[in-house]
Scaffold this motif. Structure first.
Motif, PDB file in Angstrom:
ATOM      1  N   ASN A   1       8.389   6.274 -10.355  1.00  0.00           N
ATOM      2  CA  ASN A   1       7.833   4.975 -10.325  1.00  0.00           C
ATOM      3  C   ASN A   1       8.714   3.867 -10.381  1.00  0.00           C
ATOM      4  O   ASN A   1       8.445   2.865 -10.011  1.00  0.00           O
ATOM      5  CB  ASN A   1       6.893   5.074 -11.458  1.00  0.00           C
ATOM      6  CG  ASN A   1       5.834   6.227 -11.200  1.00  0.00           C
ATOM      7  OD1 ASN A   1       5.775   6.547 -10.209  1.00  0.00           O
ATOM      8  ND2 ASN A   1       5.226   6.429 -12.396  1.00  0.00           N
TER       9      ASN A   1
ATOM     10  N   VAL B   1       1.876   6.942  -6.805  1.00  0.00           N
ATOM     11  CA  VAL B   1       0.569   7.699  -7.236  1.00  0.00           C
ATOM     12  C   VAL B   1       1.335   9.324  -7.019  1.00  0.00           C
ATOM     13  O   VAL B   1       0.990   9.953  -7.879  1.00  0.00           O
ATOM     14  CB  VAL B   1      -0.373   7.520  -6.492  1.00  0.00           C
ATOM     15  CG1 VAL B   1      -1.567   8.603  -6.892  1.00  0.00           C
ATOM     16  CG2 VAL B   1      -1.169   5.877  -7.206  1.00  0.00           C
ATOM     17  N   VAL B   2       1.925   9.547  -5.965  1.00  0.00           N
ATOM     18  CA  VAL B   2       2.284  10.868  -5.536  1.00  0.00           C
ATOM     19  C   VAL B   2       3.779  11.264  -6.002  1.00  0.00           C
ATOM     20  O   VAL B   2       4.060  12.525  -5.803  1.00  0.00           O
ATOM     21  CB  VAL B   2       2.188  11.071  -3.843  1.00  0.00           C
ATOM     22  CG1 VAL B   2       0.766  11.074  -3.629  1.00  0.00           C
ATOM     23  CG2 VAL B   2       2.772  10.366  -3.151  1.00  0.00           C
ATOM     24  N   SER B   3       4.407  10.133  -6.453  1.00  0.00           N
ATOM     25  CA  SER B   3       5.871  10.588  -6.585  1.00  0.00           C
ATOM     26  C   SER B   3       6.163  10.483  -8.238  1.00  0.00           C
ATOM     27  O   SER B   3       5.416   9.815  -9.042  1.00  0.00           O
ATOM     28  CB  SER B   3       6.881   9.476  -5.948  1.00  0.00           C
ATOM     29  OG  SER B   3       8.218   9.548  -6.410  1.00  0.00           O
TER      30      SER B   3
ATOM     31  N   GLN C   1       9.687   2.270  -6.901  1.00  0.00           N
ATOM     32  CA  GLN C   1       8.621   1.706  -6.265  1.00  0.00           C
ATOM     33  C   GLN C   1       8.319   0.478  -7.051  1.00  0.00           C
ATOM     34  O   GLN C   1       7.849  -0.620  -6.387  1.00  0.00           O
ATOM     35  CB  GLN C   1       7.393   2.600  -6.231  1.00  0.00           C
ATOM     36  CG  GLN C   1       7.417   3.495  -5.135  1.00  0.00           C
ATOM     37  CD  GLN C   1       8.618   4.620  -5.137  1.00  0.00           C
ATOM     38  OE1 GLN C   1       8.782   5.104  -6.251  1.00  0.00           O
ATOM     39  NE2 GLN C   1       9.402   4.756  -4.394  1.00  0.00           N
TER      40      GLN C   1
ATOM     41  N   GLY D   1       0.770  -1.189  -0.033  1.00  0.00           N
ATOM     42  CA  GLY D   1       0.095  -0.015   0.039  1.00  0.00           C
ATOM     43  C   GLY D   1       0.823   1.319  -0.145  1.00  0.00           C
ATOM     44  O   GLY D   1       0.607   2.125  -0.722  1.00  0.00           O
ATOM     45  N   SER D   2       1.741   1.348   0.794  1.00  0.00           N
ATOM     46  CA  SER D   2       2.658   2.540   0.921  1.00  0.00           C
ATOM     47  C   SER D   2       3.681   2.463  -0.544  1.00  0.00           C
ATOM     48  O   SER D   2       3.932   3.763  -0.812  1.00  0.00           O
ATOM     49  CB  SER D   2       3.647   2.410   2.034  1.00  0.00           C
ATOM     50  OG  SER D   2       4.638   1.429   1.943  1.00  0.00           O
ATOM     51  N   GLU D   3       3.947   1.453  -1.035  1.00  0.00           N
ATOM     52  CA  GLU D   3       4.572   1.589  -2.215  1.00  0.00           C
ATOM     53  C   GLU D   3       3.719   2.277  -3.458  1.00  0.00           C
ATOM     54  O   GLU D   3       4.177   3.112  -4.121  1.00  0.00           O
ATOM     55  CB  GLU D   3       5.333   0.474  -2.635  1.00  0.00           C
ATOM     56  CG  GLU D   3       6.257  -0.096  -1.759  1.00  0.00           C
ATOM     57  CD  GLU D   3       7.577   1.047  -1.920  1.00  0.00           C
ATOM     58  OE1 GLU D   3       8.055   1.438  -3.035  1.00  0.00           O
ATOM     59  OE2 GLU D   3       7.950   1.210  -0.730  1.00  0.00           O
ATOM     60  N   LEU D   4       2.543   1.640  -3.336  1.00  0.00           N
ATOM     61  CA  LEU D   4       1.492   1.950  -4.514  1.00  0.00           C
ATOM     62  C   LEU D   4       1.272   3.676  -4.235  1.00  0.00           C
ATOM     63  O   LEU D   4       1.100   4.374  -5.141  1.00  0.00           O
ATOM     64  CB  LEU D   4       0.358   1.311  -4.374  1.00  0.00           C
ATOM     65  CG  LEU D   4       0.275   0.019  -4.845  1.00  0.00           C
ATOM     66  CD1 LEU D   4      -0.802  -1.152  -4.512  1.00  0.00           C
ATOM     67  CD2 LEU D   4       0.508  -0.150  -6.461  1.00  0.00           C
ATOM     68  N   TRP D   5       1.044   4.071  -2.975  1.00  0.00           N
ATOM     69  CA  TRP D   5       0.876   5.275  -2.801  1.00  0.00           C
ATOM     70  C   TRP D   5       2.128   6.231  -3.266  1.00  0.00           C
ATOM     71  O   TRP D   5       1.713   7.316  -3.810  1.00  0.00           O
ATOM     72  CB  TRP D   5       0.512   5.480  -1.184  1.00  0.00           C
ATOM     73  CG  TRP D   5       0.352   6.943  -0.844  1.00  0.00           C
ATOM     74  CD1 TRP D   5       1.190   7.993  -0.296  1.00  0.00           C
ATOM     75  CD2 TRP D   5      -0.804   7.988  -1.170  1.00  0.00           C
ATOM     76  NE1 TRP D   5       0.722   9.072   0.027  1.00  0.00           N
ATOM     77  CE2 TRP D   5      -0.515   9.264  -0.654  1.00  0.00           C
ATOM     78  CE3 TRP D   5      -1.982   7.636  -1.909  1.00  0.00           C
ATOM     79  CZ2 TRP D   5      -1.355  10.379  -0.816  1.00  0.00           C
ATOM     80  CZ3 TRP D   5      -2.885   8.729  -1.830  1.00  0.00           C
ATOM     81  CH2 TRP D   5      -2.712   9.959  -1.500  1.00  0.00           C
ATOM     82  N   THR D   6       2.975   6.037  -2.743  1.00  0.00           N
ATOM     83  CA  THR D   6       4.254   6.523  -3.324  1.00  0.00           C
ATOM     84  C   THR D   6       4.398   6.586  -5.075  1.00  0.00           C
ATOM     85  O   THR D   6       4.663   7.693  -5.306  1.00  0.00           O
ATOM     86  CB  THR D   6       5.657   6.033  -2.605  1.00  0.00           C
ATOM     87  OG1 THR D   6       5.698   5.826  -1.218  1.00  0.00           O
ATOM     88  CG2 THR D   6       6.761   6.906  -3.160  1.00  0.00           C
TER      89      THR D   6
END
Length: 192
Positions: free
Chosen positions: A166, A161-163, A169, A154-159
């Motif tokens: 890619n 999206v906002v980073s 991640q 979840g944290s990797e997917l979130w990163t």
């Protein structure tokens, strides 16, 4: 009269320790060559298929861009490696490292042709999930493994999206998914 025990160093996890030493040597040689050796042998990127292409496909996990990059990967690598090496054995760990290196390298070459990838973070994330999957038994899935996967993926997917980074991640996610798959396969072998 009690005899004093001598303190001795042991090379307790040969695959883990050897990998960490080789990666450090690669880092030092990279400093000496001002990054040329790292670019030639220890980064994976789209190029013509050649001997060095295959070296990079496997060797990119040994390359690191800086001492802090190396240290952040090796801290967890050296913590988790001995546990996994004891449970599954060195040869199995080498196979897992090679598979993660090739899979993440090929994904980078195919989907990110203009980007070079290096570092052991994919291996580290594979190891994190593999350690949490070490209690898998036939018909049982540890809740700790599910939570680690939810929090981690979840944290990797979130990163992602906002980073704008890619690639790293995606490498972490590939390593984590490989760890989950390897955990299922390896633990089913050990439970038979």
């Amino acid at each position: 009269m009690a005899r004093e025990k001598k303190l001795a160093f042991t090379y307790n996890a040969p695959v883990t320790l050897t990998f960490a030493i080789i990666a450090f040597v690669v880092l030092v040689i990279g400093w000496i060559t001002k990054g040329k050796s790292t670019e030639l042998f220890f980064e994976v990127y789209r190029s013509k298929i050649s001997v060095t292409w295959f070296v990079r496909l496997f060797g990119h996990v040994l390359g690191h861009g800086s001492l802090s990059h190396y240290a952040s990967n090796m801290t967890l690598f050296l913590l988790l490696g001995p546990v996994l090496e004891e449970k599954y054995g060195g040869p199995t760990l080498i196979e897992a490292f090679c598979l993660v290196a090739v899979i993440s390298g090929l994904v980078n070459i195919i989907f990110f042709p203009g980007t070079a990838l290096l570092g052991a973070s994919g291996l580290v994330f594979m190891m994190i999930i593999l350690v949490s999957a070490s209690d898998l038994r036939h018909g049982e899935i540890p809740i700790t493994m599910i939570l680690v996967m939810i929090v981690y993926l979840g944290s990797e997917l979130w990163t992602m999206v906002v980073s704008h980074d890619n690639v790293s991640q995606l490498t972490h996610i590939i390593g984590g998914l490989c760890g989950a798959i390897f955990g299922g396969i390896l633990n089913s072998r050990h439970s038979d």
